[in-house]
Design a protein around this motif. Structure first.
Motif, mmCIF file in Angstrom:
data_model
loop_
_atom_site.group_PDB
_atom_site.id
_atom_site.type_symbol
_atom_site.label_atom_id
_atom_site.label_comp_id
_atom_site.label_asym_id
_atom_site.label_seq_id
_atom_site.Cartn_x
_atom_site.Cartn_y
_atom_site.Cartn_z
ATOM 1 N N TYR A 168 -36.013 -3.481 -19.210
ATOM 2 C CA TYR A 168 -35.603 -3.810 -17.845
ATOM 3 C C TYR A 168 -36.751 -3.685 -16.839
ATOM 4 C CZ TYR A 168 -30.635 -4.380 -18.726
ATOM 5 O OH TYR A 168 -29.422 -4.865 -19.143
ATOM 6 N N THR A 169 -37.895 -3.190 -17.263
ATOM 7 C CA THR A 169 -39.010 -2.998 -16.331
ATOM 8 C C THR A 169 -39.396 -4.307 -15.644
ATOM 9 O OG1 THR A 169 -39.910 -1.154 -17.629
ATOM 10 C CG2 THR A 169 -41.402 -2.250 -16.086
ATOM 11 N N SER A 170 -39.609 -5.357 -16.423
ATOM 12 C CA SER A 170 -40.022 -6.637 -15.839
ATOM 13 C C SER A 170 -38.937 -7.220 -14.945
ATOM 14 C CB SER A 170 -40.384 -7.626 -16.950
ATOM 15 O OG SER A 170 -39.284 -7.857 -17.808
ATOM 16 N N VAL A 171 -37.670 -7.010 -15.305
ATOM 17 C CA VAL A 171 -36.552 -7.503 -14.488
ATOM 18 C C VAL A 171 -36.546 -6.814 -13.129
ATOM 19 C CG1 VAL A 171 -34.033 -7.608 -14.284
ATOM 20 C CG2 VAL A 171 -35.125 -8.071 -16.491
ATOM 21 N N ILE A 172 -36.718 -5.496 -13.144
ATOM 22 C CA ILE A 172 -36.695 -4.718 -11.908
ATOM 23 C C ILE A 172 -37.874 -5.069 -11.012
ATOM 24 C CG2 ILE A 172 -36.942 -2.367 -10.997
ATOM 25 C CD1 ILE A 172 -35.273 -1.491 -13.515
ATOM 26 N N HIS A 173 -39.045 -5.220 -11.598
ATOM 27 C CA HIS A 173 -40.215 -5.610 -10.810
ATOM 28 C C HIS A 173 -40.023 -7.007 -10.218
ATOM 29 C CE1 HIS A 173 -43.240 -2.567 -12.788
ATOM 30 N NE2 HIS A 173 -42.173 -1.992 -12.260
#
Length: 387
Positions: A82-87
């Motif tokens: 989910y890191t890329s989604v949140i960024h």
């Protein structure tokens, strides 16, 4: 006006993928109707007002909450995914606000409120360009400084206060308050981060669960389906769910002052009213239980003390009482009564005795979600037992 917190793929590719997935799931649903009588089917409905998302975000939150509450939760790999989604959510949010400020500066009488400082205009152009990409760079300290500086600009804050017309996502404030943590080199999203994230899905989506959890036997098993809520999709799927045991209808009560993404002349609450009325009258649901989720109560609680309920045509006869918590409860009960009246007005005499329950919900509140699903389970049990 506005955008969303997700990135659509090419239209033809997305449509082809969605149609293929939907056709496959539709066939399987029909095949399973008789084979899995022990699995109780729940259909989630509501307005998918963000056209690019193709999905009411409440379903994604429901899936995540179900996974946390009744399944195995998230392992580290899932959280990191989910890191890329949140960024991306951060970049997309700041782009919505920067582009919105420029537009408001051109059309509003008091346009000076929406004019950024020269330095921040340069930062805004840079971040808006990033927010328009298909691939986003991971946040770092330098980019976070730019995002924060732009976020704190008075013109952006003034624009954020106009979020109801800009389609600013609910995740905005949360992620802006956590920028430093999101940009850490070893950043691992928390469960709360994941619940706030906005991510796109296609086609019919489903999740299976038991309110007792996977480790306990003897409990009822439910399969929750979401099929989208756009106007042009309704008749495509309505005939597929004649065997559903209950409809969960989600109404975001905080959106009484907002307009649709795909039609800026239509109030979201008025569209919700129209959809609820339409669903209630469908023959395939004549014996189906209805569970109404009056969702986003946390946002409603804050907004009602700033924006009068009467701005919505459906609620124009609302009379406020004393300010504070008393006013919040008074306004909520008024909205609840409106939906109750609509239910009985739209239900034929032979349908009014079907199960109809209303729940006050905040999708991000784990304890409340767990309590709500257990109440639904109890209600469904009593209905099947005839008590």
């Amino acid at each position: 006006m506005g955008s969303s917190c997700s990135r659509p793929h090419s239209l033809n590719e997305a449509e082809a993928t969605e149609n293929a997935k939907s056709a496959d799931i539709d066939r399987r649903i029909l095949q399973e109707t008789k084979a899995e009588q022990h699995i109780h089917k729940l259909l989630l409905l509501g307005n998918a007002y963000l056209l690019e998302l193709k999905r009411l975000h409440i379903f994604l939150i429901a899936c995540l909450q179900i996974k946390l509450l009744f399944q195995t939760g998230f392992d580290e790999t899932e959280l990191r995914s989910y890191t890329s989604v949140i960024h991306a959510n951060v970049y997309q949010t700041i782009k919505i606000l920067y582009d919105g400020a420029k537009e408001l500066a051109q059309v509003e009488p008091d346009s000076s409120k929406y004019v950024l400082s020269p330095d921040n205009q340069e930062i805004g152009e840079k971040l808006s360009e990033i927010g328009a990409r298909l691939d986003y760079p991971l946040l770092n300290k330098e980019l976070v400084q730019d995002v924060r500086k732009l976020w704190q600009d008075p013109a952006i804050q003034e624009t954020y206060s106009r979020g109801s017309i800009l389609q600013v996502p609910d995740c905005a404030q949360y992620f802006m308050n956590n920028l430093d943590r999101l940009a850490e080199v070893d950043y691992l999203p928390t469960k709360e981060d994941v619940l706030h994230a906005r991510v796109r899905t296609n086609g019919v989506v489903e999740i299976q669960f038991s309110p007792l959890g996977e480790s306990k036997r003897g409990g009822e098993v439910y399969r929750l389906y979401d099929v989208g809520g756009q106007r042009n999709e309704r008749r495509k799927w309505i005939h597929l769910f004649e065997g559903v045991n209950a409809v969960i209808f989600c109404a975001a009560i905080s959106e009484y002052d907002q307009v649709l993404f795909e039609d800026e002349t239509t109030n979201r609450m008025m569209e919700t009213k129209e959809l609820f009325d339409w669903v209630l009258k469908q023959r395939c649901f004549e014996k189906t239980s209805f569970m109404l989720f009056l969702n986003k109560f946390d946002i409603f609680e804050r907004k009602i003390q700033k924006v009068p309920l009467s701005v919505c045509e459906w609620f124009k006869d609302y009379q406020p009482t004393a300010p504070g918590k008393q006013e919040v409860e008074h306004a909520y009960e008024f909205v609840k009564k409106k939906f109750e009246e609509l239910y009985f007005q739209s239900s034929k005499p032979d349908r009014v005795d079907r199960v109809f329950k209303i729940y006050r919900t905040t999708a991000l509140d784990q304890k409340l979600v767990k309590k709500t699903f257990k109440l639904i389970d109890e209600s469904m049990r009593r209905s099947r037992e005839g008590t």
